[in-house]
Design an enzyme around this catalytic site. Structure first.
Site, PDB file in Angstrom:
ATOM      1  N   ASP A 504       9.678  58.302  26.020  1.00 28.98           N
ATOM      2  CA  ASP A 504      10.814  57.425  26.268  1.00 28.98           C
ATOM      3  C   ASP A 504      10.875  56.317  25.216  1.00 28.98           C
ATOM      4  OD1 ASP A 504      13.063  56.577  27.625  1.00 28.98           O
ATOM      5  OD2 ASP A 504      11.968  55.467  29.145  1.00 28.98           O
ATOM      6  N   GLU A 507      14.019  55.544  20.299  1.00 25.79           N
ATOM      7  CA  GLU A 507      15.114  55.460  19.321  1.00 25.79           C
ATOM      8  C   GLU A 507      14.689  54.776  18.000  1.00 25.79           C
ATOM      9  OE1 GLU A 507      16.185  56.547  22.976  1.00 25.79           O
ATOM     10  OE2 GLU A 507      15.437  54.525  22.623  1.00 25.79           O
ATOM     11  N   ASP A 674      19.574  57.865  30.561  1.00 26.55           N
ATOM     12  CA  ASP A 674      19.754  56.988  31.717  1.00 26.55           C
ATOM     13  C   ASP A 674      21.209  56.994  32.175  1.00 26.55           C
ATOM     14  OD1 ASP A 674      17.111  56.434  31.387  1.00 26.55           O
ATOM     15  OD2 ASP A 674      17.393  54.466  30.501  1.00 26.55           O
TER      16      ASP A 674
END
Length: 996
Positions: A504, A507, A674
């Site tokens: 997670d 980015e 999400d």
């Protein structure tokens, strides 16, 4: 204070329950009895809500932590350039010089035709053109600066490597032709079989500057393109949007840039859009790791890239349909990793499982409810103060983990924890931080990203000030492997202690702009979020659309709570100011923090460094993140894959990253990020999964029932049923929302049991589809136009979807519905059968058919012409694999059908043995053709044949007369049973025939 008191009183009442029965209960009430009974709970359960700001970990006290100023993540107000006055009008383009043509391609020099225009950077006077005829259906057009100052992605195989760098064969017979004009330089690529133009820059100038490249192709009228991910959008992109590719930690922004970057599109043309009068497809990849806007307009598509070079690949495709084009593309970027068999089971997760006991309770409750569960997941709750590679010593002690993991393994179930991309930066003044080896070892090995001055780049994520591994550093995989191994020793003495990794925040996300922790490590740990879901002033009052009708009183109470919370937290809104429309000036240095062309970044005030690892963070070799910004998640995924493979040799790594890039599918699966507990997000998950299958990541799915906000029984029932037909199937929700496990509501439990019974029965079919994706690059989860490419009405159809080529799923996507409309593509040569009743569908071509859809039912239909291998469904994938086999033969109107089965051990990268079985039904005979040595020991229990026009006089299996069969004339269904004794050595231990 008065508002706070009112809000506290409101929450303490515990009177919101978006279930089947609205019940006023104490806030701590949460009960579960057994399968099939109505369960009770409250919207504000004690494990999710607290009228304090104490955080979730039992070892953490937020009150003692300093807080990061949220203004550090606001960013400068920047106006996206595509909305401002265009500055490239005076640019004159290039002309061709020194041409060299050969059987393998074209090389030339491009010279600027006039003065530099300095539109959004400094123009290059000379460029190099390199056109390469790489394969039969793939051409590469490269345009580079002769000064070699621009970052060249294709020269960094250490960063990104794929078959397209190695498989060039330069064939004489090609599906395409390259054409160009010399002054001004223009080029176009055509398909030789029909002379269709696939990419066409005629009439469009090339702009090539140090921080701006503009490349434009003319498009056919009403073009149909798909891809340019990742974003929340319908299936077909349309011709009046701007796509931005820039990795971004933003939950479900409609039409905005998100976690992944895939500058590839598939174009599909129908008969009236082609020269041949036949439908055809082709693909285009602009291979770049740099940020870009892509303008889709009525008659052109324009790339606006803020750096790098042009590496354009055109995949010629043809009239064989979009599946072939996608297969060609995926073979070029890297075929998908084969997944372990158990990953096809159902997964349960949430942010808010505070201890091992809660995980055990969830697993037990699924068992009680009779709902299959293969995998339980952990969010950051298990960590010590949210630090990677740690375990909370109280709530998730090593001893508890050992027992828990051992019990899961014994039950053939699995565990997957989260790992975040950033590593906590230890406080040198805090003795308790001295043992945090992931930081000190990384510093010693020098594998963290740096500032331009050589100091550590220190951002801020969940645990406080953090550093970021440099995933292009050649030593990072060893560091990452050691961190994963040492972490696993805290969980178990044998094996890894986990069965996969959830990657997670990669980015990579950072909660401040730039190296905000430089010189401040003595303040760690800091709290990087002022509030979290479930904290004071951050209760979740979101609910699915339509709740105001189905639960009107609860809706009104929630609205009152939302108003009180808004009043308590209201702040002034800052309006971004526009950037001036002035041209760039000649400069020797790039402005990478605020480039002259401002892409339409969704985040913050459009500042490209808002909420992400900054563009000036520098790798070991001096490479700035600006040039490879969109690849951090890919780098982490690749390092994790290699590390896991070393830690568990020959075991297929199971990785679920949030951020993906071109070729990520070669290493990992993906979840769609999400999302929200909204009907709209449920719908958008369908095109989302379709697109990722086109991008070579077939194992994909959404957070079922929604992640952010509160779900309700109706949405969750529908979504759990639909999710059973996505490749990756996981229920996950956020801290601070009501529980939404499938057993919470009786209707959801029943809908889940029914849908999972189908999914688990289909496991051999699912696994075969994954194998075919792995071996050939074909999508698993498909839009209908992939199977019916000649039907224009399907170009944007995404309220239904295909699983492989055999199953059509028609979910309910709106609240308060008991029917759903669907189409059944194909002409009279296509038959469709209802999964449940086995009856043929009576429909006309292109007709919308209204189907009954009570709450706990999802419509599933089988396409005639398919032989589908099935197994009796169990409570886990392991149990199902050990159950008897069945075959469902759905005949086409002409009486034919075929199918395929692939089987192996379900675990190994290189299995010791495999099995392939081809099925063919023709002239009232079903035949099998078996190859391979993998032993399938379970017998064949029965065979069901649909579309049998008349009752058989006799049935023979392996030449033996069978009396145990029934024929239903109304359904035209033949069911042959009691075959186990005849296949006691295994259903497919040898070839056999069945004749009726």
């Amino acid at each position: 204070m008065k508002t706070l008191q009112l809000l506290g009183s409101f929450l303490a009442a515990g009177c919101i329950y978006f279930g089947q029965v609205a019940t006023a209960l104490p806030a701590s009430t949460s009960t579960f009895t057994s399968a099939g009974t109505t369960t009770t709970g409250t919207a504000f359960e004690s494990d999710a809500y607290s009228l304090s700001d104490e955080g979730t970990s039992t070892s953490t006290s937020w009150r003692a932590w300093p807080t990061l100023d949220p203004k550090l993540d606001v960013g400068r107000a920047v106006a996206p350039s595509f909305n401002l006055t265009y500055l490239g009008s005076s640019c004159t383009g290039y002309k061709v010089m020194n041409v060299s043509e050969s059987s393998t391609g074209v090389q030339a020099t491009l010279q600027l035709r006039g003065d530099a225009c300095y539109a959004y950077g400094t123009d290059y006077k000379y460029l190099q053109l390199n056109v390469s005829y790489e394969t039969e259906d793939r051409i590469h057009v490269g345009i580079y600066d002769t000064d070699r100052k621009q970052f060249r992605f294709s020269e960094r195989e250490d960063i990104w490597d794929a078959p397209l760098y190695h498989d060039a064969s330069y064939p004489k017979d090609r599906k395409y032709a390259f054409h160009y004009n010399e002054d001004p330089f223009e080029f176009w690529v055509t398909r030789t079989s029909d002379n269709d133009t696939l990419f066409d820059t005629r009439g469009q100038k090339l702009i090539f500057e140090d921080q701006y490249i503009e490349l434009t192709t003319n498009m056919v009228q009403n073009y149909n393109i798909y891809g340019l991910a990742e974003t929340i959008h319908g299936l077909r992109l349309g011709n009046n949007i701007t796509r931005t590719l820039w990795t971004n930690d933003e939950a479900s922004p409609l039409d905005g840039n998100m976690y992944g970057n895939h500058p590839f599109y598939l174009e599909h043309r129908y008969a009236n859009q082609t020269n041949s009068g036949k439908a055809s497809s082709h693909g285009v990849l602009l291979l770049s790791s740099t940020g870009m806007d892509i303008l889709l307009r009525e008659d052109y598509l324009q790339y606006r890239v803020i750096g790098g070079v042009v590496d354009l690949y055109v995949f010629a495709g043809g009239s064989n349909g979009p599946k072939d084009t996608i297969s060609s593309y995926v073979n070029a970027i890297g075929l998908p990793a084969m997944q372990q068999y158990w990953t096809l089971g159902f997964h349960q997760c949430r942010w808010g499982y505070q201890n091992i006991s809660q995980l055990e309770e969830v697993v037990e409750n699924y068992e009680k409810a009779g709902i299959p569960l293969d995998t339980i997941w952990s969010d950051i709750d298990y960590m010590y103060k949210w630090r990677d590679f740690t375990i909370d010593p109280i709530s998730y002690s090593g001893e508890q983990f050992r027992t828990f993991f051992g019990n899961l393994s014994e039950a053939h179930k699995h565990y997957v924890p989260i790992v975040d991309a950033a590593v906590y930066a230890a406080n040198p003044s805090n003795k308790s931080d001295d043992t945090y080896y992931p930081f000190y070892n990384g510093v010693e090995e020098d594998i963290f990203l740096k500032n331009p001055d050589g100091s550590l780049y220190i951002g801020a994520v969940w645990p406080g000030y953090t550093v970021f591994p440099d995933f292009i550093n050649p030593n990072v995989t060893e560091y990452w492997k050691n961190a994963l191994y040492n972490w696993s020793r805290q969980m178990t003495d044998e094996g890894l202690g986990y069965d996969g990794l959830w990657l997670d925040m990669n980015e990579a996300s950072s909660f401040c702009i730039g190296s905000c922790g430089t010189g401040k490590l003595d303040q760690n740990p800091i709290r990087t979020q002022v509030t979290l879901p479930g904290d004071m002033y951050d209760y979740s009052f979101e609910f699915p659309e339509g709740t105001e009708y189905t639960n009107a009183s609860e809706y009104q109470v929630a609205m009152q709570g939302q108003k009180l919370q808004d009043a308590a937290t209201s702040t002034a809104v800052v309006i971004p100011t526009a950037s001036p429309s002035t041209k760039a000036k000649k400069s020797e240095d790039r402005n990478i923090n605020y480039p002259p062309y401002a892409i339409d970044n969704e985040q913050g005030n459009h500042d490209i460094s808002t909420h992400v690892l900054g563009v000036n963070a520098t790798s070991y070799d001096g490479t700035a993140r600006y040039d490879i910004f969109n690849m951090f998640g890919y780098g982490e995924t690749k390092a994790s894959y290699k590390a896991m493979l070393e830690l568990a040799p020959n075991v297929r790594p199971f990785l679920i990253p949030r951020s993906t890039f071109v070729g990520s599918g070669a290493y990992a699966a993906h979840w769609l990020g999400d999302n929200h507990s909204k009907w709209s997000n449920m719908f958008f998950s369908i095109p989302g999964a379709m697109i990722f299958n086109m991008l070579g990541i077939p194992m994909v799915g959404p957070d079922v029932c929604g992640f952010i906000g509160n779900s309700n029984y109706e949405l969750c029932s529908r979504w759990m049923a639909m999710g059973a037909f996505f490749p990756f199937y996981r229920n996950h929700n956020t801290l601070g929302a009501i529980s939404q496990e499938a057993y919470i509501w009786s209707s959801v439990a029943e809908a889940s049991r029914r849908a999972m019974k189908i999914r688990y029965a289909m496991l051999p079919y699912w696994y075969t589809l994954l194998y075919q994706a792995h071996a050939e690059g074909t999508p698993v989860f498909r839009p209908m136009f992939f199977e019916f490419p000649d039907e224009p009405s399907l170009s944007d159809a995404s309220r239904q979807f295909m699983v492989g080529d055999a199953f059509l799923v028609t979910p309910v996507l709106e609240p308060n519905m008991t029917t759903v409309d669907g189409v059944f593509p194909g002409d009279n040569s296509t038959a469709w059968y209802d999964w449940y009743s086995h009856e043929a569908v009576n429909r006309q071509y292109n007709q919308n058919v209204t189907l009954d859809a009570p709450l706990e039912h999802i419509n599933v239909h089988i396409r005639g012409g398919n032989v589908i291998p099935l197994q009796e469904p169990g409570m886990t994938t392991f149990e199902t694999r050990n159950n008897p086999w069945a075959l469902l033969v759905a005949l086409s109107p002409n009486g034919n059908a075929d199918g395929f089965l692939y089987a192996d051990d379900g675990v190994s990268i290189t299995p010791n043995a495999t099995l392939s079985v081809s099925f063919s039904a023709l002239n009232n005979t079903l035949s099998t053709y078996v190859s391979g040595t993998y032993a399938v020991e379970q017998p064949l229990a029965n065979v069901t044949v649909l579309g049998v026009s008349s009752a058989p006089q006799s049935v023979f299996f392996k030449g033996q007369n069978i009396s145990s069969y029934e024929y239903n004339n109304d359904k035209q269904e033949l069911v042959i049973t009691n075959l186990a004794n005849l296949t006691s050595q295994g259903a497919f231990s040898q070839n056999w025939t069945l004749t009726w």
